[in-house]
Design a protein around this motif. Structure first.
Motif, PDB file in Angstrom:
ATOM      1  N   THR A  15       0.785  -1.414  -0.227  1.00 10.03           N
ATOM      2  CA  THR A  15       0.033   0.213   0.161  1.00 10.03           C
ATOM      3  C   THR A  15       0.916   0.995  -0.121  1.00 10.03           C
ATOM      4  O   THR A  15       2.083   1.270   0.620  1.00 10.03           O
ATOM      5  CB  THR A  15      -0.885   0.150   1.233  1.00 10.03           C
ATOM      6  OG1 THR A  15      -0.235   0.016   2.450  1.00 10.03           O
ATOM      7  CG2 THR A  15      -1.709  -1.214   1.305  1.00 10.03           C
ATOM      8  N   THR A  16       0.372   2.209  -0.648  1.00  8.30           N
ATOM      9  CA  THR A  16       1.096   3.466  -0.796  1.00  8.30           C
ATOM     10  C   THR A  16       0.221   4.594  -0.402  1.00  8.30           C
ATOM     11  O   THR A  16      -0.976   4.695  -1.096  1.00  8.30           O
ATOM     12  CB  THR A  16       1.586   3.854  -2.186  1.00  8.30           C
ATOM     13  OG1 THR A  16       2.423   2.638  -2.528  1.00  8.30           O
ATOM     14  CG2 THR A  16       2.545   5.000  -2.201  1.00  8.30           C
ATOM     15  N   ASN A  17       0.550   5.506   0.578  1.00  9.32           N
ATOM     16  CA  ASN A  17      -0.252   6.541   0.887  1.00  9.32           C
ATOM     17  C   ASN A  17      -0.406   7.632  -0.235  1.00  9.32           C
ATOM     18  O   ASN A  17       0.919   7.879  -0.768  1.00  9.32           O
ATOM     19  CB  ASN A  17       0.245   7.548   2.232  1.00  9.32           C
ATOM     20  CG  ASN A  17      -0.037   6.569   3.350  1.00  9.32           C
ATOM     21  OD1 ASN A  17      -0.804   5.492   3.423  1.00  9.32           O
ATOM     22  ND2 ASN A  17       0.702   6.569   4.451  1.00  9.32           N
ATOM     23  N   TYR A  18      -1.346   8.237  -0.368  1.00  8.45           N
ATOM     24  CA  TYR A  18      -1.609   8.925  -1.480  1.00  8.45           C
ATOM     25  C   TYR A  18      -2.397  10.164  -1.143  1.00  8.45           C
ATOM     26  O   TYR A  18      -3.551  10.010  -0.598  1.00  8.45           O
ATOM     27  CB  TYR A  18      -2.187   8.431  -2.787  1.00  8.45           C
ATOM     28  CG  TYR A  18      -2.427   9.278  -4.048  1.00  8.45           C
ATOM     29  CD1 TYR A  18      -1.320   9.783  -4.964  1.00  8.45           C
ATOM     30  CD2 TYR A  18      -3.698  10.153  -4.445  1.00  8.45           C
ATOM     31  CE1 TYR A  18      -1.410  10.329  -6.194  1.00  8.45           C
ATOM     32  CE2 TYR A  18      -3.588  10.742  -5.650  1.00  8.45           C
ATOM     33  CZ  TYR A  18      -2.667  10.969  -6.156  1.00  8.45           C
ATOM     34  OH  TYR A  18      -2.669  11.838  -7.439  1.00  8.45           O
ATOM     35  N   ARG A  23      -5.153   5.982  -0.465  1.00 10.55           N
ATOM     36  CA  ARG A  23      -4.124   4.967  -0.628  1.00 10.55           C
ATOM     37  C   ARG A  23      -4.309   4.124  -2.057  1.00 10.55           C
ATOM     38  O   ARG A  23      -5.441   3.906  -2.547  1.00 10.55           O
ATOM     39  CB  ARG A  23      -4.346   3.960   0.481  1.00 10.55           C
ATOM     40  CG  ARG A  23      -3.830   3.864   1.676  1.00 10.55           C
ATOM     41  CD  ARG A  23      -4.067   2.991   2.642  1.00 10.55           C
ATOM     42  NE  ARG A  23      -3.158   3.272   4.026  1.00 10.55           N
ATOM     43  CZ  ARG A  23      -3.243   2.625   5.127  1.00 10.55           C
ATOM     44  NH1 ARG A  23      -3.897   1.305   4.962  1.00 10.55           N
ATOM     45  NH2 ARG A  23      -2.680   2.802   6.305  1.00 10.55           N
ATOM     46  N   ARG A  43      -7.803   6.234   4.647  1.00 12.81           N
ATOM     47  CA  ARG A  43      -7.188   6.462   6.051  1.00 12.81           C
ATOM     48  C   ARG A  43      -8.240   7.355   6.751  1.00 12.81           C
ATOM     49  O   ARG A  43      -7.746   7.275   8.135  1.00 12.81           O
ATOM     50  CB  ARG A  43      -5.857   7.402   5.868  1.00 12.81           C
ATOM     51  CG  ARG A  43      -4.729   6.480   5.437  1.00 12.81           C
ATOM     52  CD  ARG A  43      -3.409   7.175   5.290  1.00 12.81           C
ATOM     53  NE  ARG A  43      -3.340   8.162   4.040  1.00 12.81           N
ATOM     54  CZ  ARG A  43      -2.577   9.281   3.655  1.00 12.81           C
ATOM     55  NH1 ARG A  43      -1.648   9.580   4.747  1.00 12.81           N
ATOM     56  NH2 ARG A  43      -2.756   9.904   2.461  1.00 12.81           N
TER      57      ARG A  43
END
Length: 247
Positions: A15-18, A23, A43
């Motif tokens: 997972t990558t925070n955007y 995400r 989030r």
């Protein structure tokens, strides 16, 4: 009225925070292979995704078509969080290496049901206290086999003579195991017992991890063989491998 959301079982690889609350999630799905999804406001909405966006979790995802190949994830139903991985740093690190390896080797959108079942079994085995050395050998060997990169093991890759009680060598660039006459000093020496163990292992269902016992020599030589094969087919070295090697 828009189309109803579709439903897919998947394991979260990464997972990558955007932006501030979104995400981007990399998934290995049961029916569509490797896919990426966009989880808007993930989030800020624990209820909607119920912990299903954490790495290594297996969940049912509801999604709609998004931009390009990116899915718009609507919600998730958690099936297995594999929480036991957090109890042991080596198993957790190996799980991270395993899912990164899968992401590097698979093409997006190409169904790989056998690989999906294997990854689910790999994570479940580690989460319940499985032997990390055995898990790594089995995962690497089966990935190489399922994706069509398995080297010759029981006969010489150049003269095709079946091995009997003799010394052999291994060289990925030349197709795998070699008799001494063909090897000419290239590659590295391995035991015929290791080659035989790897070949026999491939006859067992790829989603079975429990019940295997390998000797120290087989584990050592097997990892050496598979490391060389993987280096020849991976686009880059997995970032997680360096940390795993330090443990």
């Amino acid at each position: 009225m828009g189309a109803l959301p579709q439903r897919t079982e998947a394991v979260v690889l990464r997972t990558t925070n955007y932006s501030e609350a979104d995400r981007i999630v990399t998934l290995l799905t049961a029916d569509q292979g490797l896919r990426k999804g966009f989880a808007k406001a993930a989030r800020n909405s624990r209820k909607r995704f119920s912990g299903g966006l954490e790495p290594f979790t297996r969940a049912i995802f509801h999604w709609r078509e998004g931009r390009g190949t990116l899915w718009s994830l609507q919600d998730a139903e958690l099936l297995d969080g594999h929480y036991g991985l957090r109890d042991d740093i080596r198993r957790l690190a190996l799980a991270g290496y395993g899912v990164e390896l899968v992401e590097l080797l698979l093409e997006e959108g190409e169904p790989q049901p056998a690989v999906y079942s294997m990854v689910c079994a790999f994570l479940a085995y580690l989460a319940t206290g499985g032997d990390p050395a055995v898990a790594r050998l089995l995962l690497e060997l089966r990935l190489v086999n399922d994706l069509g990169y398995i080297p010759h093991l029981l006969h010489c890759s150049e003269c095709f003579r079946v091995f009997h009680q003799e010394s052999i060598r291994f060289d990925t660039a030349r197709g795998g195991c070699l008799c001494l006459a063909c090897a000419g000093g290239s590659g590295f020496e391995i035991s015929l017992g290791t080659a035989g163990s790897l070949a026999r292992t491939l006859k067992v269902e790829s989603d079975r991890f429990a019940g295997f016992q390998f000797g120290e020599l087989t584990l050592h030589e097997g990892q050496k063989i598979l490391s060389q094969v993987l280096r020849s087919i991976l686009p880059r070295e997995p970032k997680s491998l360096r940390f795993l090697a330090q443990l």
